[in-house]
Design an enzyme around this catalytic site. Sequence first.
Site, PDB file in Angstrom:
ATOM      1  N   ASP A 188      -8.936 -22.216  14.246  1.00 23.60           N
ATOM      2  CA  ASP A 188      -7.578 -22.282  13.705  1.00 23.60           C
ATOM      3  C   ASP A 188      -7.043 -23.695  13.946  1.00 23.60           C
ATOM      4  O   ASP A 188      -7.267 -24.602  13.154  1.00 23.60           O
ATOM      5  CB  ASP A 188      -6.766 -21.179  14.392  1.00 23.60           C
ATOM      6  CG  ASP A 188      -5.333 -21.091  13.894  1.00 23.60           C
ATOM      7  OD1 ASP A 188      -5.023 -21.675  12.858  1.00 23.60           O
ATOM      8  OD2 ASP A 188      -4.524 -20.417  14.556  1.00 23.60           O
ATOM      9  N   PHE A 197      -3.058 -14.712   9.148  1.00 23.94           N
ATOM     10  CA  PHE A 197      -3.665 -14.011  10.275  1.00 23.94           C
ATOM     11  C   PHE A 197      -4.587 -12.926   9.738  1.00 23.94           C
ATOM     12  O   PHE A 197      -4.226 -12.173   8.833  1.00 23.94           O
ATOM     13  CB  PHE A 197      -2.583 -13.410  11.185  1.00 23.94           C
ATOM     14  CG  PHE A 197      -3.140 -13.004  12.515  1.00 23.94           C
ATOM     15  CD1 PHE A 197      -3.378 -13.951  13.503  1.00 23.94           C
ATOM     16  CD2 PHE A 197      -3.452 -11.676  12.762  1.00 23.94           C
ATOM     17  CE1 PHE A 197      -3.919 -13.587  14.723  1.00 23.94           C
ATOM     18  CE2 PHE A 197      -3.991 -11.297  13.990  1.00 23.94           C
ATOM     19  CZ  PHE A 197      -4.223 -12.251  14.967  1.00 23.94           C
ATOM     20  N   ASP A 224      -9.200  -9.617  16.375  1.00 25.76           N
ATOM     21  CA  ASP A 224      -8.246  -8.622  16.853  1.00 25.76           C
ATOM     22  C   ASP A 224      -6.798  -9.048  16.662  1.00 25.76           C
ATOM     23  O   ASP A 224      -6.489 -10.225  16.436  1.00 25.76           O
ATOM     24  CB  ASP A 224      -8.453  -8.402  18.355  1.00 25.76           C
ATOM     25  CG  ASP A 224      -7.965  -9.599  19.169  1.00 25.76           C
ATOM     26  OD1 ASP A 224      -8.368 -10.738  18.842  1.00 25.76           O
ATOM     27  OD2 ASP A 224      -7.170  -9.410  20.101  1.00 25.76           O
ATOM     28  N   ARG A 227     -10.495  -4.584  15.954  1.00 23.07           N
ATOM     29  CA  ARG A 227     -11.700  -5.409  15.799  1.00 23.07           C
ATOM     30  C   ARG A 227     -12.708  -4.779  14.835  1.00 23.07           C
ATOM     31  O   ARG A 227     -13.555  -5.457  14.275  1.00 23.07           O
ATOM     32  CB  ARG A 227     -12.391  -5.627  17.152  1.00 23.07           C
ATOM     33  CG  ARG A 227     -11.555  -6.448  18.130  1.00 23.07           C
ATOM     34  CD  ARG A 227     -12.406  -6.900  19.302  1.00 23.07           C
ATOM     35  NE  ARG A 227     -11.585  -7.438  20.390  1.00 23.07           N
ATOM     36  CZ  ARG A 227     -11.175  -8.712  20.461  1.00 23.07           C
ATOM     37  NH1 ARG A 227     -11.488  -9.565  19.524  1.00 23.07           N
ATOM     38  NH2 ARG A 227     -10.442  -9.110  21.485  1.00 23.07           N
TER      39      ARG A 227
HETATM   40  P1  IMP Z   1      -7.606 -22.216  17.959  1.00 25.22           P
HETATM   41  O1  IMP Z   1      -7.806 -22.662  19.366  1.00 25.22           O
HETATM   42  O2  IMP Z   1      -6.179 -22.376  17.511  1.00 25.22           O
HETATM   43  O3  IMP Z   1      -8.562 -22.859  16.977  1.00 25.22           O
HETATM   44  O4  IMP Z   1      -7.817 -20.653  17.884  1.00 25.22           O
HETATM   45  C1  IMP Z   1      -9.052 -20.054  18.065  1.00 25.22           C
HETATM   46  C2  IMP Z   1      -8.875 -18.645  18.599  1.00 25.22           C
HETATM   47  O5  IMP Z   1      -7.627 -18.061  18.200  1.00 25.22           O
HETATM   48  C3  IMP Z   1      -9.926 -17.743  18.027  1.00 25.22           C
HETATM   49  O6  IMP Z   1     -11.061 -17.694  18.839  1.00 25.22           O
HETATM   50  C4  IMP Z   1      -9.227 -16.407  17.946  1.00 25.22           C
HETATM   51  O7  IMP Z   1      -9.376 -15.716  19.162  1.00 25.22           O
HETATM   52  C5  IMP Z   1      -7.770 -16.724  17.769  1.00 25.22           C
HETATM   53  N1  IMP Z   1      -7.338 -16.630  16.346  1.00 25.22           N
HETATM   54  C6  IMP Z   1      -6.934 -17.628  15.541  1.00 25.22           C
HETATM   55  N2  IMP Z   1      -6.594 -17.192  14.320  1.00 25.22           N
HETATM   56  C7  IMP Z   1      -6.795 -15.860  14.340  1.00 25.22           C
HETATM   57  C8  IMP Z   1      -6.639 -14.817  13.338  1.00 25.22           C
HETATM   58  O8  IMP Z   1      -6.281 -15.033  12.169  1.00 25.22           O
HETATM   59  N3  IMP Z   1      -6.955 -13.562  13.751  1.00 25.22           N
HETATM   60  C9  IMP Z   1      -7.383 -13.265  15.015  1.00 25.22           C
HETATM   61  N4  IMP Z   1      -7.555 -14.202  15.956  1.00 25.22           N
HETATM   62  C10 IMP Z   1      -7.266 -15.483  15.629  1.00 25.22           C
END
Ligand code: IMP
Length: 176
Positions: free
Chosen positions: A113, A162, A169, A175
């Site tokens: 993300d 999302f 989850d 999940r």
């Molecule tokens: P980042 O550090 O912002 O890149 O986020 C990575 C983590 O955020 C992932 O491993 C997920 O656990 C969680 N995450 C980010 N976007 C989503 C989503 O759309 N659905 C569920 N989990 C998400």
Amino acid sequence: IQLPNMDKSITVNGLRFSPYLDREQIAAEVKRVASEIRRDLEGRRPLFICVLTGAFMFAADLIREVGITDSSVAFVRYSSYEGTQTTGEVKQLMGLKEDIEGRDVVIIEDIVDTGLTACKMMEDLGARKPASLRFATLLHKKESSRTGFVPDYVAFTIPSDFIIGYGLDLDGSARN
Ligand code: IMP
């Protein structure tokens, strides 16, 4: 995940979700990513590191599809999300016991993300002197990048919405 009726939305913790990717699309892209990994690591002894909890389903399908027998699997656990928002702070909840020095490592993640979690993992694992370090993700929310992190393998580039299911989850639920 293919729902019994693809027109059907589901409600989880008061939020409504509509079907986005179906079983066949996921299987096809997992196959493509697996062939890219095989092309890059054939003849090596890769170590796949599955990032818990969200990547467990993708990792199970991907590793079987890659099909390199002389490979191993390990797990790490990181957390940064509360509800549908990133906290901006990445916590390592479970580290790695395995020695990865000299190994060809492929991190397997469910979603990138902001890229904060990915960067933290690349830094942590990169410091342990693997021969090579690659990053595979099922989903990439390219537009939310705060870090400019670019994964080596991406099954789907998606908008910054999302998403749940196939391992992902909402506060521990949905999940499946
Ligand atoms: P980042 O550090 O912002 O890149 O986020 C990575 C983590 O955020 C992932 O491993 C997920 O656990 C969680 N995450 C980010 N976007 C989503 C989503 O759309 N659905 C569920 N989990 C998400």
